[in-house]
Design a protein around this motif. Structure first.
Motif, PDB file in Angstrom:
ATOM      1  N   ASN A 143      38.923  38.689  34.790  1.00 51.31           N
ATOM      2  CA  ASN A 143      39.763  38.689  35.982  1.00 51.31           C
ATOM      3  C   ASN A 143      41.052  39.457  35.707  1.00 51.31           C
ATOM      4  O   ASN A 143      42.102  38.881  35.478  1.00 51.31           O
TER       5      ASN A 143
ATOM      6  N   SER B 213      46.981  36.757  38.402  1.00 48.69           N
ATOM      7  CA  SER B 213      46.546  37.162  39.736  1.00 48.69           C
ATOM      8  C   SER B 213      47.665  37.034  40.756  1.00 48.69           C
ATOM      9  O   SER B 213      47.859  37.914  41.607  1.00 48.69           O
TER      10      SER B 213
ATOM     11  N   VAL C 121      36.377  33.331  34.509  1.00 47.94           N
ATOM     12  CA  VAL C 121      36.331  32.569  35.746  1.00 47.94           C
ATOM     13  C   VAL C 121      34.881  32.219  36.040  1.00 47.94           C
ATOM     14  O   VAL C 121      34.027  33.099  36.104  1.00 47.94           O
TER      15      VAL C 121
ATOM     16  N   ASP D 137      31.415  33.072  44.028  1.00 46.45           N
ATOM     17  CA  ASP D 137      31.887  33.990  43.006  1.00 46.45           C
ATOM     18  C   ASP D 137      31.896  35.426  43.515  1.00 46.45           C
ATOM     19  O   ASP D 137      32.839  36.183  43.261  1.00 46.45           O
TER      20      ASP D 137
ATOM     21  N   TYR E 165      41.766  29.514  41.220  1.00 44.57           N
ATOM     22  CA  TYR E 165      41.710  29.829  39.801  1.00 44.57           C
ATOM     23  C   TYR E 165      42.201  28.666  38.934  1.00 44.57           C
ATOM     24  O   TYR E 165      41.858  28.590  37.752  1.00 44.57           O
TER      25      TYR E 165
ATOM     26  N   HIS F 158      35.805  35.789  44.215  1.00 46.44           N
ATOM     27  CA  HIS F 158      36.331  36.348  42.974  1.00 46.44           C
ATOM     28  C   HIS F 158      36.155  37.862  42.895  1.00 46.44           C
ATOM     29  O   HIS F 158      37.094  38.588  42.538  1.00 46.44           O
ATOM     30  N   GLN F 159      34.992  38.354  43.223  1.00 43.18           N
ATOM     31  CA  GLN F 159      34.705  39.763  43.038  1.00 43.18           C
ATOM     32  C   GLN F 159      34.972  40.614  44.276  1.00 43.18           C
ATOM     33  O   GLN F 159      34.989  41.848  44.160  1.00 43.18           O
TER      34      GLN F 159
END
Length: 333
Positions: free
Chosen positions: A166, A86, A174, A182, A144, A186-187
């Motif tokens: 990911n 990432s 993850v 999340d 992360y 994350h998304q």
């Protein structure tokens, strides 16, 4: 003999690592040789892109090779893998955008020259911004390092938890303790911090193309003043930036679409290999294009290649099977 998917992915990782390390090593060495007194802004951006490429291939693809060799993933390896993947992806996009903005302004000065000389204090601001981008990327990706787990143990823990990849593959996952975190981090947030710079990069490159059109149409007056060494470098660098924009955008979008639809097309035999190529393709291609930006770097590469060719000829001459004539040819060969 038909190759398995794991062997094909391992071969792809080895080729990408070799190509990226070779190109970035030459780029870093030749760029460093061109520095005389102080570090130019363009060189700082090139160094940042090159180090991000090397970090991606040394860490992420090396872990891919380890996993394909039969070692089972553990939480520590997954943390390092997802964090580095990432971080390097964001830095590649951010520094490509920064370089596009930098040369867009330089191209505008070439097409529409300023009467007053540019402010020399901007170099310090650029270097501070480069350092700030590294710190920001590390800070953004730090969660992360805390919430990455092995996908197999996660499946055993809770079969109802969705397996969200990911930007990598099915080995690591993850998992956040809160579903809201999340979704928003994350998304959403991590995708926006990649997608928004790509959209801005498209607009910046569109502006570069418009400036090229103005430059081609300006044949007289005080708009276009001709070609000198610095102007030729800016024009060439701007063309390279447009090519890099197409490469990084195409690879990121293709990788994102495949990862998001992995549940529907995961039956394809070459899927893991394709994801590896899309993920690390920019880190392997871009250093060879970045060598064309500065004419001093091109001269260093030419001198390095000529030096290597001369050494190869000297090494081959004693064992080439031909007797050399000591006084009939010049020493340079």
């Amino acid at each position: 003999m038909e190759l398995s998917a794991d062997i094909t992915e391992l071969i792809a990782c080895c080729i990408l690592i070799f190509t990226s390390l070779l190109g970035n090593a030459i780029l870093i060495y030749c760029t460093w040789r061109c520095i005389t007194r102080r570090l130019p802004t363009s060189f700082a951006l090139i160094f940042s892109l090159a180090f991000a490429h090397v970090l991606k291939n040394i860490v992420v693809n090396a872990i891919n090779i380890i996993l394909n060799a039969g070692f089972s993933p553990n939480p520590l390896i997954c943390k390092i893998r997802v964090f580095t993947a990432s971080l390097t992806t964001k830095l590649e996009i951010w520094f490509t955008l920064y370089m596009a903005i930098f040369y867009c302004f330089k191209l505008k000065r070439v097409v529409h020259p300023l009467r007053a000389p540019p402010n020399g204090k901007w170099r310090k601001h650029h270097l501070i911004t480069v350092f700030a981008l590294w710190v920001t990327g590390i800070s953004v990706c730090c969660p992360y390092l805390i919430y990455v787990n092995d996908v197999q143990s996660l499946t055993l823990y809770n079969d109802s938890y969705p397996a969200q990849n990911n930007f990598l593959y099915e080995d690591c996952n993850v998992r956040f303790p809160d579903a809201i975190i999340d979704i928003y981090y994350h998304q959403t947030f991590m995708v926006v911090t990649d997608l928004l710079p790509i959209v801005v990069l498209l607009f910046v490159c569109a502006r570069i193309l418009l400036l090229f059109r103005e430059q081609s149409q300006a044949t007289y007056g005080n708009i276009w003043i001709g070609h000198d060494a610095s102007e030729t470098e800016v024009l060439r660098a701007s063309k390279v930036i447009v090519i890099l924009m197409h490469i990084v955008t195409a690879l990121w979008v293709a990788h994102f679409v495949i990862v998001r639809s992995i549940k529907h097309i995961n039956v394809w035999y070459w899927m893991s290999t394709l994801l590896v190529v899309l993920f690390s393709g920019y880190a392997s291609i871009s250093p060879y294009l970045l060598m064309l930006i500065n004419y001093k770097i091109s001269l260093q590469i030419r001198s390095l290649s000529s030096f290597c060719c001369k050494n190869n000829n000297l090494n081959k001459s004693p064992s080439g099977g031909q007797k050399s004539i000591p006084d009939s040819s010049p020493a340079g060969g």
